[in-house]
Design an enzyme around this catalytic site. Structure first.
Site, PDB file in Angstrom:
ATOM      1  N   LYS A 160      32.153 -32.212  22.386  1.00  0.00           N
ATOM      2  CA  LYS A 160      31.603 -33.137  21.395  1.00  0.00           C
ATOM      3  C   LYS A 160      30.453 -32.498  20.638  1.00  0.00           C
ATOM      4  CE  LYS A 160      27.958 -34.455  21.782  1.00  0.00           C
ATOM      5  NZ  LYS A 160      26.543 -34.781  22.019  1.00  0.00           N
ATOM      6  N   THR A 161      30.333 -32.663  19.401  1.00  0.00           N
ATOM      7  CA  THR A 161      29.121 -32.484  18.601  1.00  0.00           C
ATOM      8  C   THR A 161      29.492 -32.410  17.117  1.00  0.00           C
ATOM      9  OG1 THR A 161      27.155 -31.216  18.051  1.00  0.00           O
ATOM     10  CG2 THR A 161      28.960 -29.928  18.942  1.00  0.00           C
ATOM     11  N   ASP A 217      25.191 -27.558  25.548  1.00  0.00           N
ATOM     12  CA  ASP A 217      24.291 -27.676  26.697  1.00  0.00           C
ATOM     13  C   ASP A 217      24.886 -28.584  27.776  1.00  0.00           C
ATOM     14  OD1 ASP A 217      22.231 -25.985  25.810  1.00  0.00           O
ATOM     15  OD2 ASP A 217      21.397 -27.564  24.538  1.00  0.00           O
ATOM     16  N   ASP A 222      27.831 -30.984  15.092  1.00  0.00           N
ATOM     17  CA  ASP A 222      27.317 -29.709  14.580  1.00  0.00           C
ATOM     18  C   ASP A 222      28.408 -28.659  14.391  1.00  0.00           C
ATOM     19  OD1 ASP A 222      24.980 -31.033  14.939  1.00  0.00           O
ATOM     20  OD2 ASP A 222      24.262 -29.822  16.604  1.00  0.00           O
ATOM     21  N   GLY A 234      23.725 -36.139  21.440  1.00  0.00           N
ATOM     22  CA  GLY A 234      23.759 -36.910  20.193  1.00  0.00           C
ATOM     23  C   GLY A 234      25.108 -37.562  19.964  1.00  0.00           C
ATOM     24  N   ARG A 244      19.916 -37.573  26.592  1.00  0.00           N
ATOM     25  CA  ARG A 244      19.777 -36.116  26.578  1.00  0.00           C
ATOM     26  C   ARG A 244      19.243 -35.556  27.898  1.00  0.00           C
ATOM     27  NH1 ARG A 244      21.132 -33.831  22.025  1.00  0.00           N
ATOM     28  NH2 ARG A 244      20.894 -34.893  20.026  1.00  0.00           N
TER      29      ARG A 244
END
Ligand code: FBP
Length: 552
Positions: free
Chosen positions: A202-203, A176, A205, A81, A145
């Site tokens: 990265k994320t 992941d 979240d 993402g 993804r």
């Protein structure tokens, strides 16, 4: 190209590096630290990663670096993402490469991991990169993804890299993708392909973190963007005084985003999935708690409020968690028969018939839309796509029903009108804050320093982030030390452990100490829009979460 005045001005922003990385690149040396090991599953991981397990941590110090100037081609992949700052990771990587040797070339593989499999790339030049500096988005080369996991795929990667004389790959991704980076690094080492692999955290979240990764990039910008929107809604709620707003926030399993936004905006209610799980709270009890807060505020004539909901909540409510696990196993086993169902009603019936009695009871009471959402395709890593489950609507309607019941019992006399929202995609491609612009640039620059040190299987690590950038510390840690074994697609796989909200951590404790007051009274805080120009306390502050975690 039409660009906004802000975008034009952001091109001139010079991201700040940690002090050591501001030195002449040929005078920075990697220094080997202590050997590392993962917290869990040591023996199994050692066996799975014989070449990259137990490597030492690395930091940088002043000293003549005789090898960093060697000519190199490097490949870069954006994976998963979007997160604000990805363009700056590439900018930092590019600038470090050119500082080391102007002949170095950067290959941007297009559309995520698939780009390398398809040999689809853009050769990144200064001219090509210029309009992307300090901007949000992953549109510079796109993302995807897809998962690199089979030996055949690894061999294609090696072939494509060799074709372009690419001797190092930088994979910019979440837990992941960095897991995949570690597996690829191990494979290349094992086969003697001589291709290094470096990850970047990265994320939005915020769930890729540990003592060497204090925050994943994008979390700062995304939470500030959502907090601005939540603050605006709070002000509207407090002006109109007629709606309860149920706001679902992205973040996948972890509630870091919801917690950070709560610390920024002080809503009436913020659910924390990790707490729900720890308390084994059922859906009914969550609904009852919210209804009680609504009723208490109604006694004060405050028939309005704001509820924040982490998007992964359903996976933490014990009975729904078991239900999802059963559905996952069932789909892994019976996917062919399941896919042959003609429509959603047939799919729901197919699953209902095969569930245990307990899970079937839970599934039955859920609204049809939520049932459909629980049966949607898993992502390539086997995760339920929680961004597509409308928990905001589910809770709003269940609280309304509970209040109706309370009204008939005479325990509630207010009015209850709801608005539901989902904030996720709004924040993933925002212009990076100064913090993310600096942090990402540093991560990219640092990734090349690791390549220059001939390292592989490492993740770029920049720490001490609650201090000004020049005091940040740059280095790298082996990805294997962040791994453990988890059940995926029905078998045990090595993966990076997701960092969830810690219930004994300072950010959550601060929230708990204040939430009762925020629930009953109206203590909203309106953070306003992200600022790029102005005093450092407005423009350069990172998250409340990090400040609380690092408070001395
Ligand atoms: P990553 O883990 O790849 O960084 O993705 C983050 C995220 O934004 C989650 O918060 C969200 O659940 C998911 O992506 C949505 O995925 P998609 O972009 O495929 O709809």
């Amino acid at each position: 190209m039409n660009i906004s005045p802000l975008q034009r001005l952001r091109y001139d922003y010079q991201p700040k590096l940690p002090a050591i990385l501001r030195e002449d690149i040929k005078t920075i040396l990697p220094v080997v630290g202590e050997e590392t090991s993962p917290a869990h599953d040591k023996e199994a991981l050692k066996a799975l990663f014989p070449h990259t397990y137990g490597l030492p941590s690395v930091h940088f110090a002043k000293g003549e670096n005789k090898i960093i100037g060697a000519r190199r081609n490097v490949g870069v992949i954006l994976s998963g993402g979007q997160a604000p700052g990805g363009h700056n990771v590439i900018s930092g990587l590019f600038d470090a490469m050119k500082a080391a040797n102007p002949e170095n070339e950067l290959y941007g593989f297009r559309g995520g991991p698939r780009g390398i499999l398809n040999d689809s790339y853009t050769l990144i030049t200064e001219e090509f990169l210029a309009p992307f500096r300090n901007t949000g988005g992953f549109d510079i080369i796109g993302s995807g993804r897809d998962k690199l996991e089979t030996a055949e795929q690894f061999e294609v990667c090696a072939k494509v890299c060799k074709k372009h004389e690419v001797s190092a790959l930088v994979i910019i991704g979440g837990d992941d993708s960095n897991t995949n980076a570690a597996v690829l690094a191990e494979y290349f080492k094992d086969k003697g392909h001589g291709i290094q692999v470096i990850g970047c955290p990265k994320t939005i979240d915020g769930d890729l973190k540990n003592e060497s990764i204090e925050i994943s990039f994008g979390f700062d910008t995304a939470t500030k963007t959502y907090s601005e929107l939540i603050g605006n809604i709070e002000r509207d709620a407090n002006s109109a005084k007629k709606y309860w707003h149920f706001i679902k926030l992205m973040g996948r399993s972890a509630s870091h985003i919801a917690l950070e936004c709560a610390l920024e905006t002080q809503p009436n209610i913020c659910l924390i999935s990790e707490e729900v799980e720890a308390n084994k709270q059922s859906l009914t009890s969550i609904v009852n708690d919210i209804a009680l807060t609504v009723a208490a505020r109604a006694e004060d004539k405050n028939n309005f409020g704001v509820v924040l909901i982490p998007e992964g909540l359903v996976e933490f409510i014990p009975e729904i968690k078991y239900l999802i696990e059963e559905i996952n196993n069932l789909l892994a086993k019976d996917i062919v028969a399941f896919s042959a169902c003609n429509d959603s009603s047939e799919r729901i019936a197919f699953v209902s018939e095969r569930l245990s009695q307990a899970s079937c009871n839970v599934f039955t009471i859920l609204p049809k839309d939520i049932k459909k959402q629980l049966l949607m395709d898993r992502d390539p890593h086997g995760n339920v796509q929680v961004s597509r489950i409308e928990t905001d609507k589910l809770l709003a309607s269940m609280v309304a029903a509970q209040l109706q019941k309370m009204k008939s019992e005479g325990t509630y006399t207010g009015t209850f009108s709801t608005m539901t929202h989902f904030f996720g995609y709004e924040g993933r491609c925002a212009f990076p804050t100064n913090f993310d612009a600096d942090y990402c640039y540093s991560l990219g620059y640092n990734a090349f320093m690791l390549i220059g040190g001939n390292l592989t299987g490492y993740i770029s690590s920049v720490t001490n982030l609650s201090q000004p950038a020049k005091e940040w510390k740059a280095g790298g840690i082996p990805i294997t030390m962040m791994m453990n074994l988890e059940q995926r697609h029905g078998s045990m796989k090595p993966v990076i452990k997701k960092a969830l909200v810690e219930l004994d951590g300072a950010p959550f404790k601060y929230f708990v100490a204040h939430r009762d007051k925020w629930a009953r009274e109206t203590c909203f805080v309106y953070p306003g829009a992200v600022q790029y120009f102005g005093p450092a306390e407005v423009c350069d502050q990172t998250t409340r979460t990090l400040a609380l975690e690092q408070a001395k």
